[in-house]
Design an enzyme around this catalytic site. Structure first.
Site, PDB file in Angstrom:
ATOM      1  N   ASP A 234      76.667 -30.193  30.573  1.00  0.00           N
ATOM      2  CA  ASP A 234      75.247 -29.875  30.548  1.00  0.00           C
ATOM      3  C   ASP A 234      74.947 -29.067  31.821  1.00  0.00           C
ATOM      4  O   ASP A 234      75.788 -28.984  32.720  1.00  0.00           O
ATOM      5  CB  ASP A 234      74.438 -31.170  30.508  1.00  0.00           C
TER       6      ASP A 234
ATOM      7  N   ASP B  82      71.121 -28.364  33.539  1.00  0.00           N
ATOM      8  CA  ASP B  82      70.038 -28.899  34.366  1.00  0.00           C
ATOM      9  C   ASP B  82      70.189 -30.400  34.568  1.00  0.00           C
ATOM     10  O   ASP B  82      70.319 -31.164  33.593  1.00  0.00           O
ATOM     11  CB  ASP B  82      68.688 -28.609  33.707  1.00  0.00           C
TER      12      ASP B  82
ATOM     13  N   ASP C  35      73.675 -35.688  31.923  1.00  0.00           N
ATOM     14  CA  ASP C  35      72.838 -36.562  32.751  1.00  0.00           C
ATOM     15  C   ASP C  35      71.727 -37.239  31.974  1.00  0.00           C
ATOM     16  O   ASP C  35      70.957 -38.007  32.547  1.00  0.00           O
ATOM     17  CB  ASP C  35      72.191 -35.739  33.879  1.00  0.00           C
TER      18      ASP C  35
END
Length: 272
Positions: A19, A21, A182
């Protein structure tokens, strides 16, 4: 023992998907500035960085609707208002990314994987038009053979379509791949694709601890992914293991603790 040692004993994954961001970069300051600029242009009060942080993770369209609603639940926002706000946000965010930072340990981890021939891909819900320029600006783009943005395919995470698409292009099975993210969307996408998921504790995840989503492992620093992590400050937890009553979740690997043990043994041997 590193995260890779635990998940891929005696070997390395053939593909690691990341991922963006909240995993590789902290982009909240620039995203929040663009959201607030949009809101002010619409005659509304700015939301502020900490509130916007909880809205990130489902792409620009959902982010804008959440900003208009002032809530994680964008129900009630009409399409015309959302389209107008999205255009304002995209224009504002596209102007600059000067406050976006690469998280500690990211460059070292990507270089380590690249040096050992591990293929890497980036799968994000951020609009595709922003991804490649941002990666090049931060000098990360050279590490990724495949880049999937939030509008590259019809589906976004938590749908597993992007992960399955990249694995097919890479010619690997789910057992040979790893996803690193995240947020809840990342964990759900990885589980749906049958891929092990390592989650970073410092990400966004709408303000909730990522361990609640039960990824394969949770780490505090991307370098904990790699063999030799005990030389650095990072830890690995096992969120699927229930903690004894009144205690925190068990820590599988605590790098600082290992260093203390090693130093204590060294002092004992010297005194002997």
């Amino acid at each position: 023992m590193s995260a890779l040692d635990r998940l891929f004993p005696g070997r390395l994954p053939k593909l690691v998907m990341f991922d963006l961001d909240g995993t590789l970069i902290d982009s909240v300051p620039d995203i929040a500035a663009a959201v607030d600029h949009m809101l002010v242009q619409l005659g509304r009060e700015p939301a502020g960085l900490e509130v916007v942080r909880t809205w990130i993770g489902n792409g620009s369209k959902v982010l804008v609707r959440r900003a208009l609603a002032g809530s994680l639940d964008p129900t009630g926002v009409d399409d015309a208002s959302a389209e107008q706000a999205l255009a304002l946000f995209m224009a504002a965010y596209g102007q600059a990314h000067g406050h976006t930072q690469v998280y500690p340990g990211v460059r070292e981890a990507l270089k380590w994987l690249a040096k050992r021939g591990v293929e890497m891909a980036l799968i994000t819900n951020k609009a595709e038009q922003f991804v490649a320029p941002l990666l090049d600006e931060l000098k990360l783009g050279q590490h990724f053979r495949w880049i999937i943005g939030g509008d590259t395919l019809p589906q976004q995470k938590p749908d597993p379509a992007a992960l399955l698409h990249v694995m097919k292009m890479a010619g690997v099975t789910p057992e040979q791949a790893l996803f690193v993210g995240d947020s809840r969307n990342d964990v759900l996408a990885a589980k749906a694709a049958g891929v092990a998921c390592v989650a970073l504790s410092y990400g966004y995840n709408h303000g909730r601890p990522i361990a609640e989503e039960h990824p394969s492992l949770v780490i505090d620093d991307l370098r904990a992914l790699l063999p030799g992590c005990f030389e650095r400050s990072a830890e690995i937890t096992l969120p699927n293991t229930p903690a004894p009553s009144g205690r925190e979740s068990p820590v599988a690997v605590t790098c600082k603790l290992w260093m203390k043990v090693i130093k204590a043994l060294a002092r004992w041997r010297w005194r002997a």
